[in-house]
Enzyme design. Sequence first.
Site, PDB file in Angstrom:
ATOM      1  N   GLU A 165       0.813  -1.223   0.000  1.00 58.45           N
ATOM      2  CA  GLU A 165       0.000   0.000   0.000  1.00 58.45           C
ATOM      3  C   GLU A 165       0.849   1.277   0.000  1.00 58.45           C
ATOM      4  O   GLU A 165       1.230   1.766   1.063  1.00 58.45           O
ATOM      5  CB  GLU A 165      -0.927   0.016   1.224  1.00 58.45           C
ATOM      6  CG  GLU A 165      -1.829   1.244   1.264  1.00 58.45           C
ATOM      7  CD  GLU A 165      -2.711   1.338   2.515  1.00 58.45           C
ATOM      8  OE1 GLU A 165      -2.487   0.558   3.460  1.00 58.45           O
ATOM      9  OE2 GLU A 165      -3.585   2.193   2.537  1.00 58.45           O
TER      10      GLU A 165
ATOM     11  N   SER B  26      -9.858   4.464   1.053  1.00 57.26           N
ATOM     12  CA  SER B  26     -10.766   5.610   0.881  1.00 57.26           C
ATOM     13  C   SER B  26     -10.063   6.925   1.168  1.00 57.26           C
ATOM     14  O   SER B  26     -10.460   7.962   0.618  1.00 57.26           O
ATOM     15  CB  SER B  26     -12.036   5.447   1.712  1.00 57.26           C
ATOM     16  OG  SER B  26     -11.781   5.346   3.088  1.00 57.26           O
ATOM     17  N   GLY B  27      -9.062   6.935   2.024  1.00 58.29           N
ATOM     18  CA  GLY B  27      -8.127   8.053   2.128  1.00 58.29           C
ATOM     19  C   GLY B  27      -8.668   9.371   2.635  1.00 58.29           C
ATOM     20  O   GLY B  27      -8.033  10.400   2.411  1.00 58.29           O
ATOM     21  N   GLY B  28      -9.836   9.378   3.271  1.00 58.88           N
ATOM     22  CA  GLY B  28     -10.381  10.646   3.758  1.00 58.88           C
ATOM     23  C   GLY B  28     -11.492  11.196   2.885  1.00 58.88           C
ATOM     24  O   GLY B  28     -12.027  12.264   3.154  1.00 58.88           O
TER      25      GLY B  28
ATOM     26  N   LYS C 251      -2.546  -1.992  -3.107  1.00 58.83           N
ATOM     27  CA  LYS C 251      -3.595  -1.150  -2.507  1.00 58.83           C
ATOM     28  C   LYS C 251      -3.253   0.293  -2.818  1.00 58.83           C
ATOM     29  O   LYS C 251      -2.209   0.799  -2.397  1.00 58.83           O
ATOM     30  CB  LYS C 251      -3.672  -1.394  -1.000  1.00 58.83           C
ATOM     31  CG  LYS C 251      -4.722  -0.528  -0.305  1.00 58.83           C
ATOM     32  CD  LYS C 251      -5.114  -1.105   1.053  1.00 58.83           C
ATOM     33  CE  LYS C 251      -6.063  -0.181   1.803  1.00 58.83           C
ATOM     34  NZ  LYS C 251      -6.619  -0.801   2.991  1.00 58.83           N
TER      35      LYS C 251
ATOM     36  N   ARG D 103     -12.327   4.002   6.869  1.00 56.36           N
ATOM     37  CA  ARG D 103     -13.270   5.063   7.243  1.00 56.36           C
ATOM     38  C   ARG D 103     -14.564   5.028   6.435  1.00 56.36           C
ATOM     39  O   ARG D 103     -15.649   5.193   6.986  1.00 56.36           O
ATOM     40  CB  ARG D 103     -12.591   6.425   7.092  1.00 56.36           C
ATOM     41  CG  ARG D 103     -11.611   6.703   8.196  1.00 56.36           C
ATOM     42  CD  ARG D 103     -10.705   7.869   7.873  1.00 56.36           C
ATOM     43  NE  ARG D 103      -9.687   7.529   6.894  1.00 56.36           N
ATOM     44  CZ  ARG D 103      -8.758   8.370   6.469  1.00 56.36           C
ATOM     45  NH1 ARG D 103      -8.742   9.608   6.923  1.00 56.36           N
ATOM     46  NH2 ARG D 103      -7.840   7.981   5.598  1.00 56.36           N
TER      47      ARG D 103
HETATM   48  P1  13P Z   1      -9.083   4.435   4.696  1.00 48.88           P
HETATM   49  O1  13P Z   1     -10.046   3.719   3.798  1.00 48.88           O
HETATM   50  O2  13P Z   1      -9.730   5.060   5.883  1.00 48.88           O
HETATM   51  O3  13P Z   1      -8.176   5.359   3.945  1.00 48.88           O
HETATM   52  O4  13P Z   1      -8.128   3.331   5.311  1.00 48.88           O
HETATM   53  C1  13P Z   1      -7.620   2.338   4.500  1.00 48.88           C
HETATM   54  C2  13P Z   1      -6.328   1.885   4.991  1.00 48.88           C
HETATM   55  O5  13P Z   1      -6.102   0.702   5.111  1.00 48.88           O
HETATM   56  C3  13P Z   1      -5.288   2.882   5.305  1.00 48.88           C
HETATM   57  O6  13P Z   1      -4.085   2.227   5.573  1.00 48.88           O
END
Ligand code: 13P
Length: 336
Positions: free
Chosen positions: A177, A261-263, A219, A295
């Site tokens: 990721e 989802s990243g925020g 990811k 999130r």
């Molecule tokens: P989010 O979907 O909240 O960005 O988290 C995914 C994740 O695994 C971050 O490392």
Amino acid sequence: MIDLQDVAHTLLRSGKGILADDETDVHADKWLAAHGIEGGEEMRRKFRNLFLAAPDNEKYLSGVILFEGTLTQKADDGTLFTELLAKKGILPGIKVDQGLEPFPEGGKETITKGLIGLPERLMEFRAKYGTGFAKWRAAITIEGTQLPTAQAIHENAKRLALYALEVQKAGMVPIVEPEVLLEGNHSRLRAREVVAETISAVISSLEDQGVDITGVILKTSMVLSGNKSGKMDTPEEVAEDTVGVLLENAPKDLAGIVFLSGGQSTEQATANLRAIEALAKEKNAPWPLTFSYARALQDEALTIWQGKDENIPAAREAFITRLKEDACFTLADSAC
Ligand code: 13P
């Protein structure tokens, strides 16, 4: 001998996605606090229980990424969370990086820690708790044309590859990721450039280290304008740039690709995933694509839950409704 491709294909089977339920204790407490819920060990267990023991989550989840502390925690009925997931046919995975530190010291960029002692930890996670896959997150910062630096991209790519190699040696599938952060005032075009540069550096490092790409899940961030840019991208714009950058930079023999989802808001993450999946099908993208959100799958439910037992059924209903919608886009003949 574990067939890593089989494990990856199981994780990426259509109609399902992966829940990232792997916030560290500190992050989980902060997130709970943001919803007005007091943290602490027992409240974190209840928070995990809300999602992991939700009836029917197995219809839409192929895997869950756990934080180390959750491996020894139990659901309300006394079953270890890892056993509960296995019984439901959901593969437990484990976040094995140990967080970020400034790179270089005092700088704005970061490097991810956690390679020391990794082989031993992986062996223990697999043997004791049956984890079938792992995750390591690197964070890439955009600031104008100065950041990211080539050094930060390459050092993070190298560590992702060293991690992936150890995970495969331990008989588990690595989720690799390299998150390109949403924070900033950059354009979507700039984000696309950085995602391209980052993915291509990661793929080169994986190849240099001799990692078997067919047993790797990438990811990635979606390609989005920065959250301080004042621009709200349409799902079609996001899909065009995200599918485009992946087709140009991700090798076709990767086991698959999942999105963080990243925020983004929950609705945005759902609408963007829908558009991405549709365009990927239209362009015959060679890999399975699905979500691996934290999130954007849990936020609505946490708002409803408020840490109170009486709100659990309604919170779970919101979670399952969101899961069902996101998972539907991954079906070949989706009429979602
Ligand atoms: P989010 O979907 O909240 O960005 O988290 C995914 C994740 O695994 C971050 O490392």
